[in-house]
Design an enzyme around this catalytic site. Sequence first.
Site, PDB file in Angstrom:
ATOM      1  N   GLU A 203       0.843  -1.188   0.000  1.00  0.00           N
ATOM      2  CA  GLU A 203       0.000   0.000   0.000  1.00  0.00           C
ATOM      3  C   GLU A 203       0.883   1.244   0.000  1.00  0.00           C
ATOM      4  OE1 GLU A 203      -1.820   0.989   4.033  1.00  0.00           O
ATOM      5  OE2 GLU A 203      -1.651  -1.198   4.173  1.00  0.00           O
TER       6      GLU A 203
ATOM      7  N   CYS B 236      -3.457  -3.733   4.412  1.00  0.00           N
ATOM      8  CA  CYS B 236      -2.549  -4.754   4.939  1.00  0.00           C
ATOM      9  C   CYS B 236      -2.953  -6.178   4.564  1.00  0.00           C
ATOM     10  CB  CYS B 236      -2.458  -4.633   6.459  1.00  0.00           C
ATOM     11  SG  CYS B 236      -1.965  -2.994   7.034  1.00  0.00           S
TER      12      CYS B 236
ATOM     13  N   THR C 290       3.332   3.629  15.784  1.00  0.00           N
ATOM     14  CA  THR C 290       3.041   2.370  15.092  1.00  0.00           C
ATOM     15  C   THR C 290       3.545   2.406  13.655  1.00  0.00           C
ATOM     16  OG1 THR C 290       0.815   3.064  14.402  1.00  0.00           O
ATOM     17  CG2 THR C 290       1.017   1.968  16.535  1.00  0.00           C
TER      18      THR C 290
ATOM     19  N   SER D 144     -10.368   1.805  14.235  1.00  0.00           N
ATOM     20  CA  SER D 144      -9.696   0.750  13.480  1.00  0.00           C
ATOM     21  C   SER D 144      -9.403  -0.462  14.349  1.00  0.00           C
ATOM     22  CB  SER D 144      -8.392   1.290  12.877  1.00  0.00           C
ATOM     23  OG  SER D 144      -7.815   0.342  12.001  1.00  0.00           O
TER      24      SER D 144
ATOM     25  N   HIS E 150      -2.281 -10.452  12.007  1.00  0.00           N
ATOM     26  CA  HIS E 150      -1.716  -9.216  11.474  1.00  0.00           C
ATOM     27  C   HIS E 150      -1.359  -8.328  12.659  1.00  0.00           C
ATOM     28  CE1 HIS E 150      -1.160  -5.399   9.606  1.00  0.00           C
ATOM     29  NE2 HIS E 150      -2.294  -4.905  10.053  1.00  0.00           N
TER      30      HIS E 150
ATOM     31  N   LYS F 275      -4.669  -8.714  21.885  1.00  0.00           N
ATOM     32  CA  LYS F 275      -6.060  -8.404  22.215  1.00  0.00           C
ATOM     33  C   LYS F 275      -7.006  -9.375  21.514  1.00  0.00           C
ATOM     34  CE  LYS F 275      -5.371  -3.437  22.990  1.00  0.00           C
ATOM     35  NZ  LYS F 275      -5.701  -2.066  22.515  1.00  0.00           N
TER      36      LYS F 275
END
Length: 386
Positions: free
Chosen positions: A79, A111, A152, A201, A233, A242
């Site tokens: 991307e 992604c 990030t 997100s 991912h 999480k």
Amino acid sequence: MNIGIDKMGFYTPHLVLDMTDLAHARGDDPDKYHIGIGQSEMAVVPPTQDVVTMAANAANQIIDESDKQAIDLILFATESGIDNSKSGAVYVQRLLGLTEHTRAIEVKQACYSATAALQLAKDYVAAHPQRKALVLASDIARYGLHTPGEITQGAGAVAMVVSADPQILAISDQSTYLTQDVMDFWRPVYATEARVDGHFSANIYVDFFTNVWTRFKKTYDADVTDFDAMLFHLPFSKMGLKALRTILPTDETVASRLTENFESARLWNRHVGNLYTGSLYLSLLSLLANGTLSANAQLGLFSYGSGAEGEFYTATVQPNYRNGFNRAKIESLLNARQRVSVAEYEQLFNDQLPTNGSTKKTNIAADPARFVLAGIDNEQRQYQAH
């Protein structure tokens, strides 16, 4: 006939930023970065590297002469493309000396696209068992200085040779997927930095995982206890944790196994940062290199791309999987990186190639990589080996 990943290579630039240094510069507690998002270091991209050179450097680790004769499909997932028309795969084909009698295309969906490319490659090899495909996942995650997403960021490339009778993983035909038009993340064509609603997100990521995992269980009569490891991912390594916690079983033996393998799987991601399309597959490499998998271990893989698309699929570890990648070379690459200061990182972040048609040369002598970007001339990027 088994089809899947025969070889894997990885490349990240030779510069790195310690997240403790960034935390201090931004007035934050380092634990927010190291524990809160699960990141220790972040790759920094010099002007001599872009998605094309990183992909070529990753593939150069694993491609031999027999591969060059057999590969006739190159799928470049990114991307962070450098051209709205010409694919990055075409540049890599020339740099690696692959046959001209090949298909070379670029694949895009945030992604997720590396997984789409991998599945396309698998189907291609099923129809042409004597041929091989090269899947490249190469990206530069950019959110901007002093932005919420800054911590990030990252960069790197994963290269995968897909073949029949693979050394590393046999990919099953079992998968479930989901696509929805969601504006949690996007990058307009006029921007070099992504737009993202971070909390939204993160919630969408977990929602998509829950959806495809629930559908997978129902469709294939599966259970979390069937798996030796779950891979995710990892835009940042805490994100996968999480998701994993939402499905950990009450069986302490299984929960412990999945948790331990997740820690092995996120080890290298912690020291590189976000690879966008390559994040899931760096995590896979990290698990293969640092985990304690046995032959026929069952893996579940969750791929996610904002915007949004997700897929859950499964794969089986092959007996000689360690022959399909060079752990020592990857560890040497990571350990040899040069630590930069926050000021140096900020300067490099802003040192972009011109977009106004002007010419610029880069200092390739300072870059130890095999393939480098020497600059731009006549609006054409100048790639070379050195």
